[in-house]
Design a protein around this motif. Structure first.
Motif, short mmCIF file in Angstrom:
data_model
loop_
_atom_site.label_atom_id
_atom_site.label_comp_id
_atom_site.label_asym_id
_atom_site.label_seq_id
_atom_site.Cartn_x
_atom_site.Cartn_y
_atom_site.Cartn_z
N PRO A 1 0.80 -1.23 0.00
CA PRO A 1 0.00 0.00 0.00
C PRO A 1 0.83 1.28 0.00
CG PRO A 1 -0.88 -1.57 1.59
CD PRO A 1 0.46 -2.09 1.16
N GLN B 1 -6.95 -1.59 9.75
CA GLN B 1 -6.71 -2.15 8.43
C GLN B 1 -6.12 -3.55 8.60
OE1 GLN B 1 -4.73 0.50 5.56
NE2 GLN B 1 -4.95 2.19 7.00
N ALA C 1 -4.26 -6.92 6.24
CA ALA C 1 -3.65 -7.29 4.97
C ALA C 1 -3.32 -8.77 4.98
CB ALA C 1 -2.39 -6.46 4.72
N TYR D 1 -10.26 -1.78 6.83
CA TYR D 1 -10.00 -1.80 5.39
C TYR D 1 -9.31 -3.12 5.06
CZ TYR D 1 -9.04 -0.14 0.68
OH TYR D 1 -9.02 0.02 -0.69
N TRP E 1 -7.02 -5.18 2.76
CA TRP E 1 -6.00 -5.18 1.71
C TRP E 1 -5.75 -6.63 1.30
CZ3 TRP E 1 -4.23 -0.83 -0.55
CH2 TRP E 1 -4.35 0.39 0.14
N ASP F 1 -5.32 -7.73 -1.71
CA ASP F 1 -4.88 -7.74 -3.10
C ASP F 1 -3.39 -8.03 -3.26
OD1 ASP F 1 -4.22 -5.31 -1.90
OD2 ASP F 1 -4.40 -4.17 -3.77
N HIS F 2 -2.79 -8.70 -2.27
CA HIS F 2 -1.39 -9.08 -2.42
C HIS F 2 -1.22 -9.97 -3.64
CE1 HIS F 2 2.46 -11.09 -1.55
NE2 HIS F 2 2.76 -9.99 -0.88
N LYS G 1 -9.93 -5.80 -2.51
CA LYS G 1 -9.66 -4.84 -1.45
C LYS G 1 -10.79 -3.84 -1.36
CE LYS G 1 -7.05 -1.49 -4.25
NZ LYS G 1 -5.80 -0.72 -4.38
#
Length: 291
Positions: A12, A196, A198, A244, A246, A248-249, A257
């Motif tokens: 990000p 957030q 991830a 949030y 994330w 989309d790795h 995401k």
């Protein structure tokens, strides 16, 4: 910029200016990670950091976001960090976001007053690796952190008003401990309530300790179907707190995401569709790429 060694930043932060404050990671022991194996942890001299900040000003007319590297910068003394952040704000008065890597244990060792000072000086977001909520997995990967310690660190960040992005790894429990790993991780996230998150699929790094465990048969890699089932469980059982996502790795099977609560059903539909129709679910190992 005068970077030393390989430089890593979270995806990000792709548009952020990177300022190197530390070399390496003070833990540098996790079995799955090789990011800082070429470095011995140390802080850079404040004069050198100042020079880099001033040098960057000559090249960039406008900077919205700055990310401090290398590893867990938050381990440094608060007084030192405040000097760095205040220098950034002096040289880049327009900057809106200053973020950095931190261990949750680094937060636990700070006082709330320390963290409030850092927030008031300009720190807006901390990136911390949770990796798993399962105590067995945490011990296996040599994280040197317990779920209780994670909670203590997050509690201080919330009290100080600093947002935290927690990363964690689908498949880190391997084929044999997939269920325990994702259930414990989801449960801990529901207690932590990070601003957030991830999630990323496990990628075995070349020359890592985990790679040796895979080669020896001590660690059996999860199947793609297990990776998808772990994400499905997370999406179904994550609490109602605002965060949030994330997801989309580059190693994730289904990159997605956005704000989690409004998109939860869409995310879950996407995962269910992949479980039903993606040929990858019949493969033995999910193919990923080194960081």
């Amino acid at each position: 910029m005068r970077y030393e060694g390989k430089i890593y930043r979270p995806w990000p932060e792709a548009e952020s200016l990177l300022i190197q404050v530390t070399l390496g990671c003070s833990n540098n022991n996790c079995t799955f990670c090789t990011m800082f194996k070429d470095k011995t942890f140390k802080k850079r001299k404040i004069e050198e950091i100042y020079k880099d900040i001033e040098m960057a000003r000559k090249f960039y007319r406008h900077v919205d976001s700055i990310f401090l590297v290398d590893g867990n910068v938050m381990v440094l003394k608060t007084e030192f960090l405040l000097k760095v952040v205040r220098k950034i704000k002096e040289v880049f008065p327009e900057v809106q976001n200053i973020s950095l890597y931190s261990e949750l244990n680094d937060l636990r060792r700070k006082t709330v007053e320390d963290l409030i000072e850092l927030r008031q000086a300009g720190v807006t977001l901390l990136y911390a690796g949770l990796e798993s909520g399962d105590p067995v997995v945490l011990e296996n990967i040599k994280k040197r952190m317990s779920p209780k310690q994670a909670l203590e660190g997050m509690k201080k960040a919330k009290a100080a008003g600093i947002d935290v992005l927690l990363s964690f790894i689908f498949g880190l429990g391997g084929r044999e401990r997939s269920k325990e790993h994702i259930e414990a991780t989801t449960s801990l996230l529901n207690e932590l309530e990070p601003e957030q998150i991830a999630p990323m699929a496990l990628a075995v790094q070349p020359e890592s300790e985990l790679e040796q465990e895979v080669l020896s048969g001590e660690f059996i890699l999860p199947t793609p179907a297990q990776i998808l089932q772990e994400e499905k469980y997370l999406l179904e059982n994550l609490g109602d707190f605002e965060t949030y996502y994330w997801g989309d790795h580059g190693n994730n099977i289904v990159p997605q995401k956005g704000m989690f609560q409004p998109l939860r059903k869409e995310f879950l539909t996407n995962i269910n569709n992949e479980i039903v129709s993606n040929p990858i679910v019949h493969e033995d190992v999910h193919r990923t790429f080194a960081w």
